[in-house]
Motif scaffolding. Structure first.
Motif, PDB file in Angstrom:
ATOM      1  N   ASN A 238      -8.345 -29.738 -13.391  1.00  0.00           N
ATOM      2  CA  ASN A 238      -7.259 -30.185 -12.750  1.00  0.00           C
ATOM      3  C   ASN A 238      -6.047 -29.435 -12.534  1.00  0.00           C
ATOM      4  OD1 ASN A 238      -8.279 -32.729 -11.940  1.00  0.00           O
ATOM      5  ND2 ASN A 238      -8.207 -33.520 -13.608  1.00  0.00           N
ATOM      6  N   VAL A 239      -5.799 -28.489 -13.421  1.00  0.00           N
ATOM      7  CA  VAL A 239      -4.318 -27.916 -13.666  1.00  0.00           C
ATOM      8  C   VAL A 239      -4.636 -26.602 -13.550  1.00  0.00           C
ATOM      9  CG1 VAL A 239      -3.606 -29.952 -14.820  1.00  0.00           C
ATOM     10  CG2 VAL A 239      -4.111 -27.927 -16.140  1.00  0.00           C
ATOM     11  N   ASP A 240      -5.735 -25.770 -13.737  1.00  0.00           N
ATOM     12  CA  ASP A 240      -5.636 -24.230 -13.796  1.00  0.00           C
ATOM     13  C   ASP A 240      -5.550 -23.629 -12.567  1.00  0.00           C
ATOM     14  OD1 ASP A 240      -5.697 -24.732 -16.665  1.00  0.00           O
ATOM     15  OD2 ASP A 240      -7.327 -23.473 -16.836  1.00  0.00           O
ATOM     16  N   THR A 241      -5.712 -24.287 -11.353  1.00  0.00           N
ATOM     17  CA  THR A 241      -5.708 -23.658 -10.076  1.00  0.00           C
ATOM     18  C   THR A 241      -4.646 -24.245  -9.103  1.00  0.00           C
ATOM     19  OG1 THR A 241      -7.233 -25.023  -8.887  1.00  0.00           O
ATOM     20  CG2 THR A 241      -8.146 -23.094 -10.064  1.00  0.00           C
ATOM     21  N   GLN A 242      -3.970 -23.406  -8.279  1.00  0.00           N
ATOM     22  CA  GLN A 242      -2.760 -23.721  -7.591  1.00  0.00           C
ATOM     23  C   GLN A 242      -3.345 -24.974  -6.612  1.00  0.00           C
ATOM     24  OE1 GLN A 242      -0.357 -20.973  -5.869  1.00  0.00           O
ATOM     25  NE2 GLN A 242       0.871 -22.246  -4.779  1.00  0.00           N
TER      26      GLN A 242
ATOM     27  N   LEU B 125       4.010 -34.428 -20.657  1.00  0.00           N
ATOM     28  CA  LEU B 125       3.443 -33.228 -20.123  1.00  0.00           C
ATOM     29  C   LEU B 125       2.888 -32.502 -21.158  1.00  0.00           C
ATOM     30  CD1 LEU B 125       6.040 -31.890 -17.567  1.00  0.00           C
ATOM     31  CD2 LEU B 125       3.644 -32.817 -17.195  1.00  0.00           C
ATOM     32  N   HIS B 126       1.448 -32.435 -21.297  1.00  0.00           N
ATOM     33  CA  HIS B 126       0.663 -31.303 -21.970  1.00  0.00           C
ATOM     34  C   HIS B 126       1.127 -29.840 -21.837  1.00  0.00           C
ATOM     35  CE1 HIS B 126      -3.021 -29.280 -23.657  1.00  0.00           C
ATOM     36  NE2 HIS B 126      -3.220 -30.175 -24.245  1.00  0.00           N
ATOM     37  N   PRO B 127       1.018 -29.274 -23.030  1.00  0.00           N
ATOM     38  CA  PRO B 127       1.492 -27.778 -22.639  1.00  0.00           C
ATOM     39  C   PRO B 127       0.939 -26.988 -21.771  1.00  0.00           C
ATOM     40  CG  PRO B 127       1.552 -28.187 -25.175  1.00  0.00           C
ATOM     41  CD  PRO B 127       0.955 -29.520 -24.316  1.00  0.00           C
ATOM     42  N   ARG B 128      -0.419 -27.244 -21.707  1.00  0.00           N
ATOM     43  CA  ARG B 128      -1.260 -26.573 -20.732  1.00  0.00           C
ATOM     44  C   ARG B 128      -0.605 -27.071 -19.225  1.00  0.00           C
ATOM     45  NH1 ARG B 128      -6.612 -24.707 -21.319  1.00  0.00           N
ATOM     46  NH2 ARG B 128      -7.485 -24.022 -19.405  1.00  0.00           N
ATOM     47  N   THR B 129      -0.352 -28.156 -19.027  1.00  0.00           N
ATOM     48  CA  THR B 129       0.253 -28.638 -17.875  1.00  0.00           C
ATOM     49  C   THR B 129       1.542 -28.031 -17.424  1.00  0.00           C
ATOM     50  OG1 THR B 129      -1.191 -30.479 -18.033  1.00  0.00           O
ATOM     51  CG2 THR B 129       0.295 -30.606 -16.142  1.00  0.00           C
ATOM     52  N   SER B 130       2.350 -28.096 -18.240  1.00  0.00           N
ATOM     53  CA  SER B 130       3.803 -27.425 -18.067  1.00  0.00           C
ATOM     54  C   SER B 130       3.725 -26.153 -17.659  1.00  0.00           C
ATOM     55  CB  SER B 130       4.352 -27.626 -19.529  1.00  0.00           C
ATOM     56  OG  SER B 130       4.614 -28.959 -19.789  1.00  0.00           O
ATOM     57  N   ALA B 131       2.628 -25.271 -18.323  1.00  0.00           N
ATOM     58  CA  ALA B 131       2.708 -23.782 -18.375  1.00  0.00           C
ATOM     59  C   ALA B 131       2.155 -23.841 -16.905  1.00  0.00           C
ATOM     60  CB  ALA B 131       1.778 -23.236 -19.399  1.00  0.00           C
ATOM     61  N   ALA B 132       1.065 -24.398 -16.299  1.00  0.00           N
ATOM     62  CA  ALA B 132       0.685 -24.175 -14.867  1.00  0.00           C
ATOM     63  C   ALA B 132       1.768 -24.756 -13.909  1.00  0.00           C
ATOM     64  CB  ALA B 132      -0.676 -25.310 -14.695  1.00  0.00           C
TER      65      ALA B 132
ATOM     66  N   GLU C 257       4.781 -24.492 -14.179  1.00  0.00           N
ATOM     67  CA  GLU C 257       5.879 -23.221 -14.183  1.00  0.00           C
ATOM     68  C   GLU C 257       5.124 -21.985 -13.240  1.00  0.00           C
ATOM     69  OE1 GLU C 257       9.504 -21.605 -14.917  1.00  0.00           O
ATOM     70  OE2 GLU C 257       8.879 -23.758 -15.422  1.00  0.00           O
ATOM     71  N   ARG C 258       3.950 -21.548 -13.811  1.00  0.00           N
ATOM     72  CA  ARG C 258       3.468 -20.558 -13.260  1.00  0.00           C
ATOM     73  C   ARG C 258       3.124 -20.717 -11.822  1.00  0.00           C
ATOM     74  NH1 ARG C 258      -0.648 -20.986 -16.247  1.00  0.00           N
ATOM     75  NH2 ARG C 258      -2.368 -21.704 -15.018  1.00  0.00           N
ATOM     76  N   PHE C 259       2.896 -21.941 -11.146  1.00  0.00           N
ATOM     77  CA  PHE C 259       2.553 -21.963  -9.883  1.00  0.00           C
ATOM     78  C   PHE C 259       3.871 -22.645  -8.871  1.00  0.00           C
ATOM     79  CE2 PHE C 259      -1.585 -23.006 -11.205  1.00  0.00           C
ATOM     80  CZ  PHE C 259      -2.083 -21.700 -11.165  1.00  0.00           C
ATOM     81  N   GLY C 260       5.142 -22.557  -9.752  1.00  0.00           N
ATOM     82  CA  GLY C 260       6.536 -23.006  -9.208  1.00  0.00           C
ATOM     83  C   GLY C 260       6.390 -24.351  -8.704  1.00  0.00           C
ATOM     84  N   MET C 261       5.820 -25.187  -9.442  1.00  0.00           N
ATOM     85  CA  MET C 261       5.716 -26.669  -9.124  1.00  0.00           C
ATOM     86  C   MET C 261       6.500 -27.592  -9.990  1.00  0.00           C
ATOM     87  SD  MET C 261       1.862 -27.087  -7.236  1.00  0.00           S
ATOM     88  CE  MET C 261       0.938 -26.210  -8.287  1.00  0.00           C
ATOM     89  N   THR C 262       6.976 -27.277 -10.744  1.00  0.00           N
ATOM     90  CA  THR C 262       7.897 -28.215 -11.810  1.00  0.00           C
ATOM     91  C   THR C 262       8.813 -29.021 -11.096  1.00  0.00           C
ATOM     92  OG1 THR C 262       7.765 -26.470 -13.470  1.00  0.00           O
ATOM     93  CG2 THR C 262       9.454 -28.139 -14.064  1.00  0.00           C
ATOM     94  N   ALA C 263       9.620 -28.430 -10.072  1.00  0.00           N
ATOM     95  CA  ALA C 263      10.417 -29.378  -9.419  1.00  0.00           C
ATOM     96  C   ALA C 263       9.833 -30.349  -8.449  1.00  0.00           C
ATOM     97  CB  ALA C 263      11.229 -28.633  -8.394  1.00  0.00           C
TER      98      ALA C 263
END
Length: 367
Positions: free
Chosen positions: A211-215, A238-245, A247-253
């Motif tokens: 669910n979270v590892d690909t953009q 937010l699970h740390p894995r989801t938070s990192a994803a 952030e990585r894909f620029g979708m936090t906002a």
């Protein structure tokens, strides 16, 4: 003579399964439980908070394996646990759940000729692309005792050729964890701490790699969640894995929405105080499918399959695609509570049955 029983935990769901058994065995005069923390979840948010919530002592042994690829994590865990068992061999190794530590410690122990028991055995999704499915299959193939939570798990093991004398249905240990802390969960402020007292809200937990590892998948999920927030307030630790994803894909906002309460990971008591009062739960977790069934809370699981089908056939769980989330939520909000029943032996007494099984196992080994 007291027997030494290693209780192996690597990730925070493991501690919820280990805790009731630890407390049950700690009251016995015929064995001594030894808590082994592999450190697969190594942040205080993901482990130490749960240890404290569940009234567990500081682990007797910390393997501190940390993160890495599946192979790296499994290899480090096997090496570290083999060294521990070589120094102080237990009379029984109890592994729980389906994380890498579960399989790794089972393998290391069996290669040393030690007895191994698997708590939560026999669960199958049928999807071997899931690392957890591989861990379940391998662990169940080599364990001496297989403690299952439900009839479907028994059937899975029999289909795989496991002998009847290794299969023991004991019920769902996750329910024991809830009952262990029921008073504290009910006393916790839950939604009132977020200003949601008296309001309908849904709890969201999403962290599966699928669910979270690909953009593309994460964008679909974020879109579905934000659309859902237009229907009901969402509480989203937010699970740390989801938070990192994100952030990585620029979708936090993209998740900054006035009706979405984004939180850091919560301890068990605080989290379950939110779940028990929720109008519904949206998840990809395994354990939450069980806990919502026990509590009678509607659950929408964003997965193609589940290793806990009894939560669908008897419980409150539905499997859905991310794109269907807004419609499924609307249906939940329009419907009365789903007709469901608690599966047999999901009664808060699983740890007692497991302890009895261990004692009988030791007796048979001594005969």
């Amino acid at each position: 003579m007291s027997r030494f029983v290693h209780l192996v935990a690597g990730a925070r769901p493991n501690f919820m399964k280990v805790a009731p058994l630890y407390h049950q065995l700690a009251r016995a005069d015929w064995c001594r439980p030894v808590l082994v923390h592999t450190g697969q979840h190594y942040s205080s948010e993901m482990s130490e908070t749960f240890i404290r919530d569940l009234d567990l002592p500081t682990p007797d042994h910390q393997l501190s394996i940390g993160s890495g690829s599946h192979a790296e994590q499994t290899a480090r865990c096997m090496i570290a646990y083999e060294k521990l068992c070589t120094l102080t061999a237990p009379d029984l190794v109890v592994v729980v759940g389906d994380v890498n530590s579960t399989m790794a410690c089972a393998l290391a122990a069996k290669k040393l000729g030690l007895d191994v028991a698997h708590l939560e055995a026999g669960l199958r999704s049928g999807d071997r692309s899931m690392p957890e499915e591989i861990n379940r299959l391998v662990t169940d193939a080599i364990a001496d005792l297989l403690w299952t939570p439900s009839p479907d798990a028994d059937v899975n093991l029999r289909t795989e050729g496991v002998s009847e004398n290794r299969i023991h249905r004991v019920g769902n240990i996750m329910i024991d964890a809830y009952e262990l802390l029921r008073d504290r969960i009910e006393a916790a402020p839950g939604p009132s701490s977020l200003g949601l007292a008296g309001e309908d809200y849904a709890v969201v937990t999403l962290h599966r790699p699928s669910n979270v590892d690909t953009q593309t998948k994460l964008e679909e999920l974020v879109s579905a969640v934000t659309q859902t927030a237009e229907q009901i307030r969402l509480v989203f630790p937010l699970h740390p894995r989801t938070s990192a994803a994100l952030e990585r894909f620029g979708m936090t906002a993209a998740l900054k929405h006035p009706r979405i309460h984004l939180l850091s990971p919560l301890g068990y008591v605080d989290f379950m105080s939110l779940v028990r009062r929720a109008r519904l739960v949206i998840t990809d977790s395994g354990g939450l499918q069980e806990e919502t069934t026990y509590l009678g809370v509607p659950c929408l699981t964003i997965r193609k399959n589940t290793e806990r089908p009894i939560t669908v056939t008897e419980g409150t769980n539905r499997l859905i695609d991310a794109a269907d989330l807004p419609v499924a939520v609307a249906q939940c909000l329009a419907d009365e509570a789903p007709a469901a029943r608690r599966p047999e032996l999901w009664d808060g007494h699983t740890a007692e049955r497991v302890a009895r099984s261990i004692r009988e196992f030791f007796t048979a080994r001594s005969a």
